[in-house]
Design an enzyme around this catalytic site. Sequence first.
Site, short mmCIF file in Angstrom:
data_model
loop_
_atom_site.label_atom_id
_atom_site.label_comp_id
_atom_site.label_asym_id
_atom_site.label_seq_id
_atom_site.Cartn_x
_atom_site.Cartn_y
_atom_site.Cartn_z
N ARG B 227 0.85 -1.18 0.00
CA ARG B 227 0.00 0.00 0.00
C ARG B 227 0.89 1.24 0.00
O ARG B 227 1.92 1.26 0.69
CB ARG B 227 -0.89 0.03 1.26
CG ARG B 227 -2.10 -0.89 1.19
CD ARG B 227 -3.14 -0.36 0.21
NE ARG B 227 -4.35 -1.17 0.19
CZ ARG B 227 -4.64 -2.07 -0.76
NH1 ARG B 227 -3.81 -2.30 -1.75
NH2 ARG B 227 -5.79 -2.73 -0.71
N HIS B 275 -1.16 0.24 -10.07
CA HIS B 275 -1.89 -0.60 -9.10
C HIS B 275 -2.58 -1.77 -9.82
O HIS B 275 -3.79 -1.98 -9.69
CB HIS B 275 -2.91 0.21 -8.29
CG HIS B 275 -3.31 -0.51 -7.02
ND1 HIS B 275 -3.78 0.14 -5.89
CD2 HIS B 275 -3.30 -1.83 -6.70
CE1 HIS B 275 -4.05 -0.75 -4.94
NE2 HIS B 275 -3.76 -1.96 -5.41
#
Lengths: 312, 312
Positions: B227, B275
């Site tokens: 993250r 991502h």
Amino acid sequence: MPAPALIFASNSDDPVAWGAALRALMPELEVRVWPETGRVEDVVAALVWRHPDGALNAFPNLKLVVNLGAGVDPIFADPHLPRNIPIVRLVDPELTRGMTEYVVLHVLALHRRLPELAEAQRAARWHYIHPADTRRTRVGLMGLGNLGGHAADMLARIGFQVSGWSRTPKQVAGVDCFHGRDQLPAFLKDCDIVVCLLPLTAATENLIDAGVFAHMRDGTAFVNAGRGRVVVDDALLAALDSGRVRHAVLDVFRDEPLPADHRYWRHPRVTMTPHNATAGYPETAAPQIVDNIRRVLAGQAPVNVVDRAAGY
Amino acid sequence: MPAPALIFASNSDDPVAWGAALRALMPELEVRVWPETGRVEDVVAALVWRHPDGALNAFPNLKLVVNLGAGVDPIFADPHLPRNIPIVRLVDPELTRGMTEYVVLHVLALHRRLPELAEAQRAARWHYIHPADTRRTRVGLMGLGNLGGHAADMLARIGFQVSGWSRTPKQVAGVDCFHGRDQLPAFLKDCDIVVCLLPLTAATENLIDAGVFAHMRDGTAFVNAGRGRVVVDDALLAALDSGRVRHAVLDVFRDEPLPADHRYWRHPRVTMTPHNATAGYPETAAPQIVDNIRRVLAGQAPVNVVDRAAGY
């Protein structure tokens, strides 16, 4: 009887490291570095990479020639190559592992569309590409020897469907195997990514030509880590320009180093590496070499002998 | 009793594909797509990704919330999240496999120095780099859960030395395991490549800061597929500029999409992906979701429940 000697002839490899690795397993072996041959009668084995033409004729008791690399085509470039001495391939587990690493890296890079993502990054553009389904992606390996078989196994473990094509029939667990010129179209038509690991022989020179690219799907990705002369460069460039081949990763070239004005260097759909897909390591290659020296000294046939007619 | 219903709330996933995969295994399940809730009393389960705040409070018989992704931090962003309903992670073998693919790809790209080779290609320069010895290269995984454990196993198969670091003690075969803040320096000092797969929790937010980079060797490569908020961006940029980190591969960012003026986009030592390291697949994730629905309908506890105190 004098100690057996090995002559080392390579400008690309470290004679000290090779000598140490060999003598660790066979302390009685003398390792001599070309052109310091010493008494030529002592030399029973040669460890060579691109040796000088005719160099191997100097040794009357030579019983074994070991090629310092996976591809033996440089040995056959010597017009004076002795006819009756067995030539053996280097089978080094680390060299094999290195090639698998290269194949896995570049297959995944093409699968995950890294060239397009790099282009988006250069434009500071967030360009989401959903990962393609690996289980529905087929990688085809041209060449199913020691290198191709090992790479195929790792690609299957990662999750790809894997096909293989070879000159002669082979069976590799988990790989859909094809062989011979007749089956080449059937092999190619279902591949998303084609990887060439073929040796350079009379039968493979210029094998991958416009006709071969015509049998691929539109948008196939292509990797060449075999030999440059297996591919017809103009045919590959035309296939890249038409989109038949969406991207090519090339480690080997017709001429190396590739001249700076060659179109490959700046082609947006070509990724180049400088013939560094893999390398042998003295400590992992030495056991096979020493085993072969012991065999020929005992009058036995060595293992991994090159088939001179086939050229590999 | 009316048929049990599941509410689907995600703008990033295909409700038709998910509905079909779930109903193939549990034909009596009704799949409803937010905001079309139907009779709210029927809804026993929710399948969500970044659901609207408070949406989960509409269902009096809700017994299960399934997060449509590996990281559950978006669920905790809802200030009205119901307190007593179990939240479960998606454990999808294909999502896990996809992350391993990403880790293997980028670890190999860094190991084989692809950024330097790309720079040489742009300059039409034949720049031979001998492959580094994989057996003497150590990859360190931060995060040793389902994703980290699977990636570690494949990296070891490929030939790397592998270390792992986790919050709590773990044992993974073939991996040198470290845990807790105290052991972080010992973990970092021997790694050539560090890969972050940590979840975002109160304990990991901004964990990878200047102090952590200071414990790495000069020239360490870094991958973040966990993250964005686990990494302090200014600290990473400083480490890149000093050479402490030789190259970073980033899939996740503090803000996504990353604003076009962020320094990462054009930093020569940063490779970015949008991502897309991995994704779940309905057909491989559905069995675990259906199993959990059946469990909660039978009054049993579901599996893969998130620990709300730990945040993952």
